[in-house]
Write a protein that holds these residues in place. Structure first.
Motif, short mmCIF file in Angstrom:
data_model
loop_
_atom_site.label_atom_id
_atom_site.label_comp_id
_atom_site.label_asym_id
_atom_site.label_seq_id
_atom_site.Cartn_x
_atom_site.Cartn_y
_atom_site.Cartn_z
N GLY A 84 0.75 -1.13 -0.03
CA GLY A 84 0.04 0.08 0.17
C GLY A 84 0.82 1.24 0.07
O GLY A 84 0.68 2.28 -0.57
N ARG A 85 1.86 1.34 0.88
CA ARG A 85 2.79 2.46 0.98
C ARG A 85 3.61 2.67 -0.29
O ARG A 85 3.60 3.80 -0.97
CB ARG A 85 3.77 2.10 1.88
CG ARG A 85 4.67 3.14 2.29
CD ARG A 85 5.76 3.10 3.35
NE ARG A 85 6.82 3.85 3.66
CZ ARG A 85 6.46 5.21 4.24
NH1 ARG A 85 5.39 5.21 4.89
NH2 ARG A 85 7.71 5.95 4.35
N TYR A 86 3.90 1.63 -0.90
CA TYR A 86 4.74 1.74 -2.54
C TYR A 86 3.76 2.20 -3.38
O TYR A 86 4.13 3.28 -4.16
CB TYR A 86 4.91 0.18 -2.79
CG TYR A 86 5.37 -0.01 -4.32
CD1 TYR A 86 6.53 0.72 -4.76
CD2 TYR A 86 4.64 -0.46 -5.07
CE1 TYR A 86 7.06 0.51 -5.95
CE2 TYR A 86 5.02 -0.70 -6.47
CZ TYR A 86 6.19 -0.16 -6.88
OH TYR A 86 6.55 -0.38 -8.23
N TYR A 87 2.46 1.91 -3.53
CA TYR A 87 1.38 2.57 -4.19
C TYR A 87 1.24 3.71 -4.36
O TYR A 87 1.00 4.65 -5.05
CB TYR A 87 -0.02 1.62 -4.28
CG TYR A 87 0.26 0.14 -4.84
CD1 TYR A 87 1.25 -0.39 -5.73
CD2 TYR A 87 -0.48 -0.98 -4.02
CE1 TYR A 87 1.22 -1.63 -6.07
CE2 TYR A 87 -0.49 -2.20 -4.19
CZ TYR A 87 0.32 -2.52 -5.26
OH TYR A 87 0.61 -4.01 -5.77
N TYR A 88 0.91 4.19 -2.79
CA TYR A 88 0.61 5.76 -2.45
C TYR A 88 1.77 6.57 -3.14
O TYR A 88 1.42 7.62 -3.55
CB TYR A 88 0.69 5.52 -0.89
CG TYR A 88 0.30 7.18 -0.33
CD1 TYR A 88 -1.11 7.35 -0.11
CD2 TYR A 88 1.51 7.87 -0.01
CE1 TYR A 88 -1.17 8.67 0.24
CE2 TYR A 88 1.06 9.32 0.42
CZ TYR A 88 -0.28 9.52 0.62
OH TYR A 88 -0.78 10.98 1.06
N TYR A 89 2.99 6.33 -2.91
CA TYR A 89 3.98 7.11 -3.30
C TYR A 89 4.39 7.02 -4.81
O TYR A 89 4.53 8.41 -5.49
CB TYR A 89 5.47 6.91 -2.45
CG TYR A 89 5.23 7.35 -1.28
CD1 TYR A 89 5.02 8.83 -0.77
CD2 TYR A 89 5.21 6.43 -0.03
CE1 TYR A 89 4.93 9.12 0.39
CE2 TYR A 89 5.30 6.84 1.26
CZ TYR A 89 4.95 8.38 1.56
OH TYR A 89 4.78 8.55 2.96
N ILE A 90 4.44 5.72 -5.46
CA ILE A 90 4.58 5.84 -6.88
C ILE A 90 3.90 6.61 -7.71
O ILE A 90 4.05 7.26 -8.61
CB ILE A 90 4.80 4.30 -7.58
CG1 ILE A 90 3.44 3.79 -7.32
CG2 ILE A 90 5.89 3.76 -6.66
CD1 ILE A 90 3.31 2.45 -8.05
N VAL A 91 2.40 6.85 -7.21
CA VAL A 91 1.49 7.39 -8.17
C VAL A 91 1.76 8.72 -7.94
O VAL A 91 1.21 9.54 -8.86
CB VAL A 91 0.05 7.03 -7.97
CG1 VAL A 91 -0.57 7.73 -6.62
CG2 VAL A 91 -1.07 7.31 -8.84
N ARG A 92 2.65 9.32 -7.05
CA ARG A 92 3.04 10.90 -6.72
C ARG A 92 4.17 11.11 -7.45
O ARG A 92 4.75 11.95 -7.20
CB ARG A 92 2.72 11.11 -5.53
CG ARG A 92 1.24 11.18 -4.74
CD ARG A 92 1.01 10.95 -3.12
NE ARG A 92 -0.10 11.18 -3.10
CZ ARG A 92 -1.15 10.37 -2.90
NH1 ARG A 92 -0.86 9.16 -3.31
NH2 ARG A 92 -2.34 10.67 -2.44
#
Length: 365
Positions: A224-232
């Motif tokens: 979840g943390r990975y997805y949160y940052y990569i999309v930003r």
């Protein structure tokens, strides 16, 4: 949005249908034809497919039987890995003419950090174009490339204009690019995860970006943390010239499906010996032993156990693999067994993901 961290100019170079393209280059009779590298027939599996074959839906990891059904004219070619390695070395030598910061991911793809490069060229896009032209002229194969501020966006971009194309995502374009992207195009989002995201109303990068960190952690766990940052647009992993091996494995596909654990023990012995040999050759050891089981219906199951100490001894690997085999009942007859060791003594402490990234919007990409 962007502050604190340095900008990088990253190129991801990905060869086009590499194995199949090498075979077509070496055998002109195969050019323009639908070919699959691998084995045909009942037990065969496709390792790679030419673009002519891909038009019919043929792809890697597909059974030879299904591939033939999709493309009756498909030609199967035996793989020549020594040749692929030879060609890969020639391609990498071209990379090193531009930068020493090269991180190979496999024989056919690599990351290059050209922020500071040997040519003194401020444009990563022009460097990528020149590299692709040299690969075509000196090796005879086409390559695609993605260029951007970090590894994640560069890798996604390299698939954008395949084959034989490139895509640059400039610093100011990163967020709009990711927002409009189909979630299936995000590197690290597989088929199962994509289906789960669809169920949560996530179809594009913009949908993903609308979800809170808490929401993503709740529904996607550690990822979840990975997805949160990569999309930003936040992915601060550096290009690592000397990538530490994260795992080491060996596996065997059987000519006939095995239906009993008793028949698998001898097979596991040979696999454990091979894994041990590779560990010794690489001078590494691992703590986590994983048994891979592929059933006759192609479903995949893994069972793992983490020991208190690093091991490379074949007997310990074998005994642990046996324990994992008997851990629970088999779901079906088995076509493949594999053993891998991870959590190796070469791994270093991972740095926490940064929360911000800095870009100088006027840099020449």
């Amino acid at each position: 949005m962007y502050n604190d961290l340095p900008i990088r100019k990253i190129i991801h170079v990905d060869m086009d249908a590499f194995y199949a393209s090498v075979e077509q280059m070496d055998n002109p009779d195969l050019k323009g034809k639908a070919i699959a590298v691998g084995g045909g027939g009942k037990r065969g599996v496709v390792s790679a497919a030419s673009y002519e074959a891909r038009k019919f839906g043929v792809k890697s990891a597909m059974s030879g039987t299904l591939a033939i059904k999709l493309c009756p004219e498909l030609i199967f070619v035996k793989p020549h890995f020594e040749r692929y390695t030879e060609i890969s070395k020639k391609i990498r030598s071209i990379f090193y003419d531009y930068t020493d910061i090269v991180e190979p991911l496999s024989l056919d793809e690599a990351y290059l950090d050209v922020t500071e490069n040997k040519k003194g060229n401020p444009s990563a896009s022009l460097i990528a174009k020149e590299i692709r032209e040299r690969i075509l002229n000196e090796v005879g194969l086409t390559a695609s490339a993605g260029i951007s501020i970090n590894k994640f966006v560069a890798k996604v971009a390299s698939d954008y204009n395949k084959p034989n194309g490139q895509k640059t995502v400039n610093p100011e374009e990163v967020i709009p690019f990711l927002e409009q992207l189909d979630i299936r195009k995000f590197y690290g989002v597989g088929k199962v995860t994509a289906e789960k995201m669809y169920q949560k109303g996530i179809f594009t990068g913009l949908d993903l970006k609308s979800k809170s960190l808490e929401f993503l952690n709740t529904h996607f766990g550690k990822s979840g943390r990975y997805y949160y940052y990569i999309v930003r647009g936040i992915h601060n992993s550096e290009v690592k010239p000397h990538r530490a091996r994260k795992s080491l494995a060996a596996e065997r596909t059987f000519s006939e499906n095995l239906s009993s654990e008793i028949f698998m023990l001898e097979k596991l012995k040979h696999i454990a010996e091979e894994v041990s040999r590779r560990l010794t050759k690489s001078k590494v050891a691992g703590k986590t032993i994983t048994l891979k089981i592929k059933y006759s219906d192609f479903t995949l199951q893994t069972r793992s156990k983490t020991l208190l100490y690093y091991v490379s001894d074949k007997d310990i690997i074998l005994e642990t693999a046996k324990d994992l085999l008997y851990q629970e009942k088999l779901n079906n007859s088995v076509r493949l067994l594999g053993i891998s060791l991870s959590n190796l003594n070469t791994e270093t402490q991972k740095t926490p993901m940064q929360k911000s990234v800095s870009v100088q919007l006027k840099l020449d990409f």
